[in-house]
Scaffold this motif. Structure first.
Motif, mmCIF file in Angstrom:
data_model
loop_
_atom_site.group_PDB
_atom_site.id
_atom_site.type_symbol
_atom_site.label_atom_id
_atom_site.label_comp_id
_atom_site.label_asym_id
_atom_site.label_seq_id
_atom_site.Cartn_x
_atom_site.Cartn_y
_atom_site.Cartn_z
ATOM 1 N N LEU B 91 0.847 -1.200 0.000
ATOM 2 C CA LEU B 91 0.000 0.000 0.000
ATOM 3 C C LEU B 91 0.879 1.245 0.000
ATOM 4 O O LEU B 91 0.691 2.149 -0.813
ATOM 5 C CB LEU B 91 -0.906 0.020 1.241
ATOM 6 C CG LEU B 91 -1.585 1.380 1.447
ATOM 7 C CD1 LEU B 91 -2.952 1.390 0.800
ATOM 8 C CD2 LEU B 91 -1.666 1.799 2.878
ATOM 9 N N VAL B 92 1.861 1.261 0.907
ATOM 10 C CA VAL B 92 2.712 2.443 1.001
ATOM 11 C C VAL B 92 3.582 2.580 -0.246
ATOM 12 O O VAL B 92 3.707 3.661 -0.816
ATOM 13 C CB VAL B 92 3.584 2.391 2.279
ATOM 14 C CG1 VAL B 92 4.554 3.548 2.308
ATOM 15 C CG2 VAL B 92 2.710 2.398 3.508
ATOM 16 N N SER B 93 4.175 1.469 -0.706
ATOM 17 C CA SER B 93 5.118 1.592 -1.804
ATOM 18 C C SER B 93 4.416 1.844 -3.137
ATOM 19 O O SER B 93 4.919 2.588 -3.959
ATOM 20 C CB SER B 93 6.015 0.363 -1.874
ATOM 21 O OG SER B 93 5.263 -0.787 -2.107
ATOM 22 N N ILE B 264 -4.510 -3.943 5.596
ATOM 23 C CA ILE B 264 -3.877 -2.618 5.613
ATOM 24 C C ILE B 264 -3.797 -2.106 7.053
ATOM 25 O O ILE B 264 -2.772 -1.584 7.490
ATOM 26 C CB ILE B 264 -4.669 -1.657 4.706
ATOM 27 C CG1 ILE B 264 -4.491 -2.075 3.251
ATOM 28 C CG2 ILE B 264 -4.211 -0.228 4.907
ATOM 29 C CD1 ILE B 264 -5.401 -1.364 2.293
ATOM 30 N N PHE B 265 -4.869 -2.350 7.774
ATOM 31 C CA PHE B 265 -4.937 -1.930 9.177
ATOM 32 C C PHE B 265 -3.821 -2.574 10.006
ATOM 33 O O PHE B 265 -2.994 -1.902 10.632
ATOM 34 C CB PHE B 265 -6.318 -2.308 9.713
ATOM 35 C CG PHE B 265 -6.565 -1.965 11.152
ATOM 36 C CD1 PHE B 265 -6.372 -0.680 11.609
ATOM 37 C CD2 PHE B 265 -7.021 -2.936 12.033
ATOM 38 C CE1 PHE B 265 -6.628 -0.373 12.937
ATOM 39 C CE2 PHE B 265 -7.284 -2.630 13.356
ATOM 40 C CZ PHE B 265 -7.082 -1.345 13.805
ATOM 41 N N SER B 297 -0.718 6.868 10.967
ATOM 42 C CA SER B 297 -1.752 6.514 11.947
ATOM 43 C C SER B 297 -3.117 7.042 11.535
ATOM 44 O O SER B 297 -4.138 6.462 11.900
ATOM 45 C CB SER B 297 -1.368 6.981 13.349
ATOM 46 O OG SER B 297 -0.953 8.312 13.328
ATOM 47 N N LYS B 298 -3.141 8.103 10.737
ATOM 48 C CA LYS B 298 -4.442 8.561 10.221
ATOM 49 C C LYS B 298 -5.042 7.525 9.274
ATOM 50 O O LYS B 298 -6.247 7.231 9.326
ATOM 51 C CB LYS B 298 -4.281 9.892 9.486
ATOM 52 C CG LYS B 298 -4.302 11.094 10.401
ATOM 53 C CD LYS B 298 -4.164 12.356 9.582
ATOM 54 C CE LYS B 298 -4.095 13.596 10.453
ATOM 55 N NZ LYS B 298 -3.693 14.772 9.691
ATOM 56 N N ILE B 299 -4.189 6.991 8.375
ATOM 57 C CA ILE B 299 -4.696 5.939 7.471
ATOM 58 C C ILE B 299 -5.164 4.748 8.293
ATOM 59 O O ILE B 299 -6.198 4.130 8.026
ATOM 60 C CB ILE B 299 -3.614 5.486 6.475
ATOM 61 C CG1 ILE B 299 -3.082 6.664 5.674
ATOM 62 C CG2 ILE B 299 -4.162 4.429 5.521
ATOM 63 C CD1 ILE B 299 -2.029 6.268 4.670
ATOM 64 N N VAL B 306 -13.227 1.007 9.133
ATOM 65 C CA VAL B 306 -13.830 0.064 8.184
ATOM 66 C C VAL B 306 -13.884 -1.332 8.798
ATOM 67 O O VAL B 306 -14.897 -2.036 8.719
ATOM 68 C CB VAL B 306 -13.026 0.037 6.854
ATOM 69 C CG1 VAL B 306 -13.570 -1.028 5.920
ATOM 70 C CG2 VAL B 306 -13.046 1.395 6.190
ATOM 71 N N VAL B 307 -12.767 -1.713 9.447
ATOM 72 C CA VAL B 307 -12.716 -3.038 10.067
ATOM 73 C C VAL B 307 -13.793 -3.149 11.153
ATOM 74 O O VAL B 307 -14.518 -4.148 11.221
ATOM 75 C CB VAL B 307 -11.301 -3.287 10.636
ATOM 76 C CG1 VAL B 307 -11.275 -4.534 11.504
ATOM 77 C CG2 VAL B 307 -10.298 -3.424 9.503
#
Lengths: 192, 453
Positions: B91-93, B264-265, B297-299, B306-307
């Motif tokens: 996700l980050v990359s 992702i979480f 941490s915001k993401i 969502v989870v």
């Protein structure tokens, strides 16, 4: 080999002059001025300098379409392969599903195609820059992977080129001398 | 653990040489003393993994707690846990690259490394789980394997094989491509001949001509385009693997997005667990700043919501389905023998994460480390609940059972963490943990413009 690929660094001659620049804008301005003067110009930079390619006359990298092409081919080949496997080579009734149950094959087919795309993409990146495991490669200066852009210029009159580079704000100027990466000592610039 | 945010104090003055110096210090000279202590500790933990796998090869699958009813236990729960860690790295990359989030340059190298190391650990579990790891190559469709048979492509297990191998290979290549210019920097600043030989070989003779950069950047962004569908497809496939069965608690259409957001979480939580100590240990607070941790941490808070929503929807769907087995399953999860695991998951993933609403907590490195650790616990138990609790309490009451770990399960799980952190420490020793070439483009421009990117 295209025009863009025949870089100065791969064809060293004593006639090439090199000028070092610390910042992107200085490098771009100098590259533009040297091109306007009708000289042959190339650059070696520690980080990608955006906007430099059009000044040097480099076109957009061509490796996009081949990668897209192999991904599409990979989709066809993988789906075709599974058709062969399930229908021709070894038809097997699995809980009444059709021999060629294409919706069930979407995942392996997509993943295979993207895998082929990734491998081709990586190898094209190596190929276009002629990258091979080679510690003996010749470099302009150890600082070109640190803090200095090198503008490499070929003109009819080396003295005029050097004078122009100084005028354009190069921090150091001299004839291009390539040095083996293996023999570079830490902190030294090229012998310019 | 808390560090003052560098951006709030006087911003450091970055020059290209200073950035190179800071980021090549550890690979080219001796690492700080705590590094050795950390390697000894996690290396010892990693040894437990080898011990467990070795004993398993000698003794057989019976050493683990898995039984006829709960035939997917620690193996598959931990497998999904580690794969999910990898997902957040991509996700980050990749995904943040496609969204043009330039702040990712500070953390993308670490998260790409996290991806590569988490996948190879995840890969261990299904290979063990087959029961006969020496014939695992049967999973690959080889015409010469002596079986005369192709694997069954209509089975989601085969989808998984392809998803993981494709994703793992692409991630390694992406990671390595990103490292090439930095290896060249290390080559040119090497202090000893062996360093020059090592990095000279690793960097593939990188020169950095304008033409090189143009192809390199194109290939790099194409990798992001390739990796994004690969990673979403890969984790959706794992979710589908469960969802296509009729097991209560698995047979849900929400599973693919549920798994991807959960991944992702949990993976971002793991990123915090790595980044917070690492930036302290390697003195990289000026590069991986409090701003970066806050953005991560915001993401994490957003996907955490969502989870939490999915947890509620699972209960609602079970009730609304009027399916007694489905309803019974969720009743069992909340109030059955393993209820503690369910409520631990809720406490960590829904409760603790709400702390991230507070700015002071988002900017407190120590608090983020703690939250990261707790969310990791919660996310491991999420997979435990999905895999184990569903199987414990399926259709036939006579088959109901209680799953528990054997000592070998504990060793395998603890060892996997040791293996993960060992790989990361060794990586931090030999390569820059922040992309030198990429971070220069951001920091030098910011310095010039006198503003934040």
């Amino acid at each position: 080999m295209t025009d863009a690929d025949s870089t100065a660094v791969s064809t060293p001659t004593a006639a090439w002059q090199v000028g070092f620049f610390a910042d992107d804008d200085g490098l771009k301005a100098a590259a533009r001025a040297c091109r306007t003067a009708g000289w042959q110009v190339d650059a070696v930079t520690p980080w990608p300098v955006h906007g430099l390619d059009p000044i040097l006359g480099l076109e957009r990298s061509w490796i996009g379409r081949p990668v897209l092409g192999v991904i599409l081919l990979g989709l066809l080949a993988a789906m075709g392969g599974l058709h062969f496997l399930g229908v021709v080579d070894w038809p097997l009734n699995v809980s009444g599903k059709p021999y060629f149950a294409w919706p069930l094959f979407v995942v392996p087919v997509l993943e295979t195609a993207l895998l082929i795309g990734a491998i081709v993409n990586f190898n094209l990146a190596l190929h276009t820059s002629r990258l091979l495991p080679n510690p003996l490669v010749e470099i302009v200066s150890a600082r070109c992977t640190d803090d200095r852009h090198a503008l490499v210029v070929l003109g009819a009159d080396p003295a005029a080129v050097r004078a122009k580079l100084i005028e354009l704000g190069a921090s150091e100027v001299g004839p291009l001398v390539l040095t083996s990466a293996l023999s570079i000592a830490h902190g030294e610039t090229a012998h310019v | 653990m808390s560090t003052p945010a560098p951006s709030e104090a006087t911003p450091p003055v970055f020059t290209a040489t200073r950035i190179t110096d800071d980021l090549t210090r550890v690979p080219l000279s001796l690492p700080p003393l705590p590094w050795y202590g950390a390697v000894l500790n996690v290396g010892g933990l990693a040894g437990l993994l080898f011990l467990s796998v070795l004993f398993y090869c000698v003794e057989g699958y019976g050493i683990f707690g898995t039984n006829n009813t709960v035939n997917w236990g620690n193996d598959i729960a931990s497998y999904i846990f580690w794969i999910a860690v990898a997902v957040a790295g991509t996700l980050v990359s990749s995904i943040l690259l496609l969204f043009r989030q330039r702040w990712r340059n500070a953390v993308n190298r670490s998260t790409e490394a996290m991806t590569v190391f988490a996948i190879n650990i995840a890969g261990i579990y299904p290979l063990i789980h087959t029961g006969r790891p020496w014939v695992d190559y049967w999973l690959i469709p080889l015409p010469w394997d002596g079986l005369g048979l192709a694997p069954q492509f209509k089975s989601p297990i085969m989808w998984d094989v392809f998803a993981i191998t494709g994703y793992a290979t692409a991630s390694v290549l992406f990671f390595y491509l990103g490292l090439l210019p930095d290896f060249a920097t290390l080559r040119d600043r090497a202090k000893t001949t062996w360093q020059r030989l090592l990095y000279g070989t690793l960097c593939m003779g990188w020169k950095g001509t304008a033409s090189d950069w143009r192809h390199y950047e194109r290939a790099y962004s194409q990798f992001a385009w390739i990796a994004t569908p690969l990673v979403i497809g890969m984790h959706s496939t794992i979710a589908t693997l469960l969802a296509v069965t009729h097991v209560p608690g698995w047979h849900a259409t929400v599973f693919p997005p549920y798994f991807v957001s959960g991944a992702i979480f949990g993976g971002l939580a793991m990123a915090l667990v790595i980044l917070v100590p690492m930036r302290k240990l390697l003195a990289l607070e000026n590069y991986i700043t409090t701003d970066h941790l806050e953005k991560l941490s915001k993401i994490m808070l957003a996907v955490g919501l969502v989870v939490g929503y999915v947890y509620v929807m699972e209960l609602f769907s079970a009730w609304y389905s009027e399916n007694p087995v489905e309803r019974d399953q969720y009743w069992y999860r909340m109030f059955g023998a393993h209820a503690w695991a369910y409520w631990l998951m809720i406490a960590c993933n829904v409760g603790v994460v709400q702390l991230l609403w507070f700015r002071s907590i988002r900017r407190h490195a120590g608090a983020l480390l703690l939250i990261g650790l707790l969310v990791n616990v919660g996310m491991w138990f999420e997979r435990f609940n999905i895999i184990v609790l569903s199987l414990e309490h399926e259709y036939i009451p006579t088959r109901w059972t209680y799953y528990s770990f054997t000592p070998w399960d504990y060793l395998l799980l603890a060892g996997s963490f040791g293996m993960f952190f060992s790989q990361f420490l060794i990586f931090a020793r030999i390569a820059p943990v922040v992309s030198i070439a990429e971070i220069k483009t951001v920091l030098l421009r910011r310095h010039k413009e006198g503003s934040h990117d």
